[in-house]
Design an enzyme around this catalytic site. Structure first.
Site, PDB file in Angstrom:
ATOM      1  N   ASN A  31       0.867  -1.180   0.000  1.00 59.43           N
ATOM      2  CA  ASN A  31       0.000   0.000   0.000  1.00 59.43           C
ATOM      3  C   ASN A  31       0.901   1.226   0.000  1.00 59.43           C
ATOM      4  O   ASN A  31       1.527   1.525   1.020  1.00 59.43           O
ATOM      5  CB  ASN A  31      -0.901  -0.013   1.237  1.00 59.43           C
ATOM      6  CG  ASN A  31      -1.685   1.278   1.391  1.00 59.43           C
ATOM      7  OD1 ASN A  31      -1.825   2.044   0.439  1.00 59.43           O
ATOM      8  ND2 ASN A  31      -2.213   1.509   2.594  1.00 59.43           N
ATOM      9  N   LYS A  41       0.023   4.235  -0.174  1.00 60.61           N
ATOM     10  CA  LYS A  41      -0.622   5.418   0.415  1.00 60.61           C
ATOM     11  C   LYS A  41      -0.404   6.623  -0.521  1.00 60.61           C
ATOM     12  O   LYS A  41      -0.437   6.463  -1.736  1.00 60.61           O
ATOM     13  CB  LYS A  41      -0.089   5.673   1.826  1.00 60.61           C
ATOM     14  CG  LYS A  41      -0.070   4.412   2.680  1.00 60.61           C
ATOM     15  CD  LYS A  41       0.148   4.703   4.119  1.00 60.61           C
ATOM     16  CE  LYS A  41       0.356   3.393   4.869  1.00 60.61           C
ATOM     17  NZ  LYS A  41       0.071   3.485   6.284  1.00 60.61           N
ATOM     18  N   HIS A  79      -9.609   1.015   4.859  1.00 61.48           N
ATOM     19  CA  HIS A  79      -8.311   1.194   5.521  1.00 61.48           C
ATOM     20  C   HIS A  79      -8.487   2.155   6.694  1.00 61.48           C
ATOM     21  O   HIS A  79      -9.259   3.116   6.613  1.00 61.48           O
ATOM     22  CB  HIS A  79      -7.279   1.734   4.529  1.00 61.48           C
ATOM     23  CG  HIS A  79      -5.884   1.698   5.070  1.00 61.48           C
ATOM     24  ND1 HIS A  79      -5.413   2.655   5.942  1.00 61.48           N
ATOM     25  CD2 HIS A  79      -4.874   0.812   4.904  1.00 61.48           C
ATOM     26  CE1 HIS A  79      -4.169   2.362   6.275  1.00 61.48           C
ATOM     27  NE2 HIS A  79      -3.813   1.246   5.661  1.00 61.48           N
ATOM     28  N   GLU A 130      -6.854   4.545   7.733  1.00 58.08           N
ATOM     29  CA  GLU A 130      -6.632   5.966   7.432  1.00 58.08           C
ATOM     30  C   GLU A 130      -7.830   6.582   6.708  1.00 58.08           C
ATOM     31  O   GLU A 130      -8.081   7.783   6.833  1.00 58.08           O
ATOM     32  CB  GLU A 130      -5.322   6.119   6.637  1.00 58.08           C
ATOM     33  CG  GLU A 130      -4.117   5.853   7.537  1.00 58.08           C
ATOM     34  CD  GLU A 130      -2.880   5.341   6.825  1.00 58.08           C
ATOM     35  OE1 GLU A 130      -2.795   5.421   5.588  1.00 58.08           O
ATOM     36  OE2 GLU A 130      -1.980   4.835   7.537  1.00 58.08           O
ATOM     37  N   GLU A 184      -5.611  -5.379  10.557  1.00 57.62           N
ATOM     38  CA  GLU A 184      -4.586  -4.361  10.766  1.00 57.62           C
ATOM     39  C   GLU A 184      -4.867  -3.617  12.072  1.00 57.62           C
ATOM     40  O   GLU A 184      -5.680  -2.669  12.078  1.00 57.62           O
ATOM     41  CB  GLU A 184      -4.614  -3.345   9.616  1.00 57.62           C
ATOM     42  CG  GLU A 184      -4.319  -3.928   8.260  1.00 57.62           C
ATOM     43  CD  GLU A 184      -3.721  -2.872   7.346  1.00 57.62           C
ATOM     44  OE1 GLU A 184      -2.558  -3.048   6.966  1.00 57.62           O
ATOM     45  OE2 GLU A 184      -4.372  -1.873   7.054  1.00 57.62           O
ATOM     46  N   GLY A 205       2.280   1.812  10.762  1.00 56.64           N
ATOM     47  CA  GLY A 205       3.256   2.891  10.655  1.00 56.64           C
ATOM     48  C   GLY A 205       3.958   3.238  11.946  1.00 56.64           C
ATOM     49  O   GLY A 205       4.602   4.284  12.041  1.00 56.64           O
ATOM     50  N   SER A 252       3.191  -2.643  10.322  1.00 56.17           N
ATOM     51  CA  SER A 252       4.638  -2.655  10.569  1.00 56.17           C
ATOM     52  C   SER A 252       5.307  -3.988  10.198  1.00 56.17           C
ATOM     53  O   SER A 252       6.249  -4.424  10.869  1.00 56.17           O
ATOM     54  CB  SER A 252       4.931  -2.286  12.030  1.00 56.17           C
ATOM     55  OG  SER A 252       4.535  -0.944  12.281  1.00 56.17           O
TER      56      SER A 252
END
Ligand code: PEP
Length: 239
Positions: free
Chosen positions: A9, A11, A85, A87, A155, A161, A199
């Site tokens: 991904n 992003k 996701h 985010e 996730e 991250g 991660s």
């Protein structure tokens, strides 16, 4: 049962010159996918990896400035799309119902949806992770889901991250729970892919891939460079 999948991904990273990173990532034993910014999808369509979008609108077209529809992603060369996701959920307020509608739109356009779910650190600390997972699974997956058009990505939000990774026991508990819920609801629930994301790096990939019901990874930061993503793909192929 789906083949194992190493999914990147990117992003909001990457210009056309960066697509050179994808030239050598294909692997005979596992599927390799990179979910790109929409601007790069058409330019990447002939590269030797699968290409995905990072979000889609629930409608096929309309007055939605700045959005992109599932048929547009497919037309540009994508065969996958991420939905839900964390985010998107946090930056854009996407709800489980939004995620289900987007996923249904992805299915209608012939895309495989990777539905992302996971708990926050507060939920983990409160001991209600599996309850939250249950709610997300029930409300984010539309009835159109099959093992062919849908993959789940677990996730934990606190692992994305951050460099923090759950223990393999924690990953195993959630993945087994997801598998059981899928098997309860879908005739082919035993065959859905279930990725781990958060991660993942070359140094921890092998132990994560050894966890039961982990069929691959969704990788953010470490998917940007072939030198980082290549060893993760190799670890999955060796698992
Ligand atoms: C992600 O973007 O889904 C992700 C897991 O990111 P990272 O690998 O950087 O934690």
């Amino acid at each position: 049962m789906r083949r194992k999948l190493a999914a990147g991904n990117w992003k909001m990273h990457g210009l056309r010159a960066d697509l050179a990173e994808l030239a050598t990532l294909d692997n005979a034993d596992v599927d390799v996918l990179v979910c790109l910014p929409a601007t790069l999808i058409a330019a990447a369509r002939d590269l030797p990896v699968s290409i995905g979008g990072q979000d889609c609108h629930s409608a096929t077209h309309g007055a939605h400035t700045g959005d992109i529809s599932a048929p547009m992603l497919a037309d540009a060369g994508a065969t996958y799309v991420l939905t839900g996701h964390s985010e998107r959920r946090s930056d854009h307020g996407e709800t489980d119902a939004d995620v289900a509608a987007k996923t249904q739109a992805a299915h209608a356009a012939g895309l495989t949806a990777i539905i992302c779910i996971g708990e926050t650190l507060a939920i983990r600390a409160a001991g209600t992770t599996l309850d939250i997972i249950d709610g997300q699974l029930a409300a984010s997956i539309p009835d159109s889901a099959t093992d062919d058009n849908t993959i789940i990505a677990y996730e934990p939000v606190w692992a994305i991250g951050t460099g923090k990774v759950p223990s393999t026991d924690q990953i195993a508990e959630v993945h087994a729970h997801i598998r059981a819920r899928l098997a309860e609801r879908f005739a082919d629930g035993a065959d859905f892919g279930i990725l781990y994301g958060g991660s993942v790096k070359a140094g921890n990939a092998a132990e994560i891939f050894a966890v039961p019901h982990v069929t691959g990874a969704l990788v953010g930061g470490a998917s940007l460079k072939a030198a980082d993503f290549g060893p993760i793909v190799a670890a999955l192929a060796a698992s």
